[in-house]
Design an enzyme around this catalytic site. Structure first.
Site, PDB file in Angstrom:
ATOM      1  N   ARG A  50      -8.286   8.894  13.050  1.00 60.97           N
ATOM      2  CA  ARG A  50      -6.873   8.512  12.945  1.00 60.97           C
ATOM      3  C   ARG A  50      -6.546   7.283  13.802  1.00 60.97           C
ATOM      4  NH1 ARG A  50      -3.494  11.698  15.164  1.00 60.97           N
ATOM      5  NH2 ARG A  50      -4.652  13.638  14.865  1.00 60.97           N
ATOM      6  N   TYR A 103      11.983  -2.127  -4.969  1.00 62.55           N
ATOM      7  CA  TYR A 103      11.266  -1.034  -5.628  1.00 62.55           C
ATOM      8  C   TYR A 103      12.091   0.256  -5.476  1.00 62.55           C
ATOM      9  CZ  TYR A 103       7.861   2.675  -6.185  1.00 62.55           C
ATOM     10  OH  TYR A 103       7.226   3.816  -6.562  1.00 62.55           O
ATOM     11  N   ASP A 120       8.453  -7.935   1.016  1.00 63.94           N
ATOM     12  CA  ASP A 120       7.506  -7.187   0.179  1.00 63.94           C
ATOM     13  C   ASP A 120       6.865  -8.193  -0.775  1.00 63.94           C
ATOM     14  OD1 ASP A 120       6.270  -5.640  -1.831  1.00 63.94           O
ATOM     15  OD2 ASP A 120       7.609  -3.950  -1.425  1.00 63.94           O
ATOM     16  N   LYS A 170      -1.349  -1.875  -6.098  1.00 67.02           N
ATOM     17  CA  LYS A 170      -1.105  -2.751  -7.246  1.00 67.02           C
ATOM     18  C   LYS A 170      -2.196  -3.833  -7.322  1.00 67.02           C
ATOM     19  CE  LYS A 170       2.503  -0.055  -7.300  1.00 67.02           C
ATOM     20  NZ  LYS A 170       3.800  -0.395  -6.714  1.00 67.02           N
TER      21      LYS A 170
HETATM   22  C1  LIG Z   1       4.781   0.330  -5.866  1.00 60.75           C
HETATM   23  C2  LIG Z   1       5.578  -0.441  -4.902  1.00 60.75           C
HETATM   24  C3  LIG Z   1       5.843   0.045  -3.619  1.00 60.75           C
HETATM   25  C4  LIG Z   1       5.385   1.401  -3.162  1.00 60.75           C
HETATM   26  O1  LIG Z   1       3.998   1.442  -3.032  1.00 60.75           O
HETATM   27  P1  LIG Z   1       3.114   2.788  -3.244  1.00 60.75           P
HETATM   28  O2  LIG Z   1       1.728   2.295  -3.018  1.00 60.75           O
HETATM   29  O3  LIG Z   1       3.387   3.285  -4.617  1.00 60.75           O
HETATM   30  O4  LIG Z   1       3.574   3.755  -2.197  1.00 60.75           O
HETATM   31  C5  LIG Z   1       6.555  -0.773  -2.751  1.00 60.75           C
HETATM   32  N1  LIG Z   1       6.998  -1.990  -3.131  1.00 60.75           N
HETATM   33  C6  LIG Z   1       6.780  -2.472  -4.368  1.00 60.75           C
HETATM   34  C7  LIG Z   1       7.307  -3.819  -4.730  1.00 60.75           C
HETATM   35  C8  LIG Z   1       6.083  -1.724  -5.297  1.00 60.75           C
HETATM   36  O5  LIG Z   1       5.882  -2.206  -6.531  1.00 60.75           O
END
Ligand SMILES: *Cc1c(COP(=O)(O)O)cnc(C)c1O
Length: 372
Positions: free
Chosen positions: A59, A113, A178, A203
């Site tokens: 961890r 998101y 983000d 992603k």
């Molecule tokens: C999918 C997404 C998230 C969240 O990410 P996870 O890996 O699903 O927890 C945050 N910001 C954006 C822009 C996203 O597309």
């Protein structure tokens, strides 16, 4: 960028006589010197620095995950990066770091998101959010504001923000951008003044729809706080996921460029199509498209055969989803529509298939061309 994507996080391999990076699955690390272990734990408790040598316990850190963190930091142009079990775990850790300093107020720009919006709106981590237009950021800042949160291009409308101007209006409050949609291939928010760059690595960074992960790229001081929160709350990334993400990074520039070229051609065709009311595509480019149809968007989702009807994005295969039903369902309908996420909006994540095959599928799914 292309060279870094292939080599960053792997610099020591040849000297070790290795080609592929090793996967270290250890949860614990033996040591006969418990005085040294105590000193390493004390050092971590002070500034969250990665322990020298083995990590003591899984961890606190993991060498395979650290390779991915090193590589992503190099691609984003930051000192450090800290990886988490998902994008939401990464965002949660940022909120916890600031909340623990008594800075619970967040200023944010919609759309975000859906789950990021929900985490803030519901105050699940004790934060309080003020939603503003970019021009209202400076006036919304309070003494207890710990964070300004934006997405550009935004999920799912692909709305773009002037990150440099926003960073300026944040003053000394950290700006979190983000960067999931743009990836460092198209945009490096740290160069424009964002102190924190967040990715849902699920992603594009992973890129193959088989890894769930999140990461924050930032300066080493903030990274230390994030590691301490990760250690105490446990949202660690599995080493196998770290391995897959490092592998994903090596093809990131090639994937993003190829998919973006296909997306640009699909945008041209969708924009000229009478069945399509509006197409949203960032000036920055990229492989994400949003479009509004005159007809029933649910019929388009039901009609695709090659394209996969699924939430998420950034995979080698093309995905389509209806944000008002899925990715942004959890956002209050009024707030959702108010931020441009209409009921006829569809979000397309363009993959690496041949553009003619994709167009044939979309053309069929859009249904008959009604004379207008
Ligand atoms: C999918 C997404 C998230 C969240 O990410 P996870 O890996 O699903 O927890 C945050 N910001 C954006 C822009 C996203 O597309």
């Amino acid at each position: 960028m292309d060279t870094e994507a292939v080599h960053a996080g792997r610099d020591d391999l040849a000297r070790q006589g290795l080609h592929a990076p090793p996967i270290d699955l250890s949860t614990t690390y033996p040591s006969y010197d418990s005085r040294a272990e105590a000193a390493r734990i004390d050092a971590f408790a002070t500034d969250g620095a990665e322990p020298d040598g083995p990590p003591v316990y899984g961890r606190l850190g993991n060498p395979t995950v650290a390779r991915f963190e090193t590589a992503l930091a190099r691609l984003e142009g930051t000192q450090s990066a800290v990886a988490f079990a998902s994008g939401m775990a990464a965002l949660s850790a940022v909120l916890l770091v600031r909340g623990a300093m008594g800075l619970r107020h967040v200023v944010a720009v919609r759309p975000l998101y859906g789950c990021s919006d929900h985490l803030l709106t519901a105050g699940l981590l004790g934060s309080e959010v003020t939603w503003v237009d970019p021009a209202g950021i400076a006036d919304a800042l309070r003494p207890d504001t710990g964070l300004v949160l934006v997405e550009s291009p935004a999920n799912p409308t692909l709305a773009e923000l002037d990150l440099r101007a926003i960073a300026h209006s944040c003053g000394s409050v950290p700006l979190l951008a983000d960067n999931t949609f743009a990836t460092p291939v198209l945009q490096r928010p740290a160069e424009q003044g964002a102190r924190l760059v967040l990715h849902s690595a699920t992603k594009y960074l992973g890129g193959h729809g088989d890894v769930m992960a999140g990461v924050v790229a930032c300066d080493e001081e903030f990274a230390g706080r994030l590691r301490q929160v990760r250690f105490a709350t446990g949202g660690v990334l599995h080493p196998l996921a770290g391995y897959l993400l490092l592998r994903g990074l090596s093809t990131l520039p090639v994937r993003v460029r190829a998919a973006s070229a296909t997306a640009a051609e699909l945008v041209r065709r969708l924009s000229a199509d009478p069945r399509v009311a509006r197409v949203h595509y960032p000036r920055l480019g990229g492989a994400m498209i949003a479009f509004e149809v005159h007809g029933d968007p649910h019929e388009v989702i039901a009609g695709v055969r090659l394209v996969t009807p699924a939430v998420s994005l950034g995979s080698v295969d093309t995905l389509i989803q209806h944000p008002a039903s899925i990715s942004h369902r959890i956002v209050d309908a009024g707030d959702r529509r108010g931020s441009g996420v209409g009921d006829r909006l569809l979000r397309l994540s363009v993959g690496l298939e041949d553009v003619e095959d994709l167009w044939q599928d979309l053309d069929a799914a859009l249904g008959a061309r009604r004379p207008r």
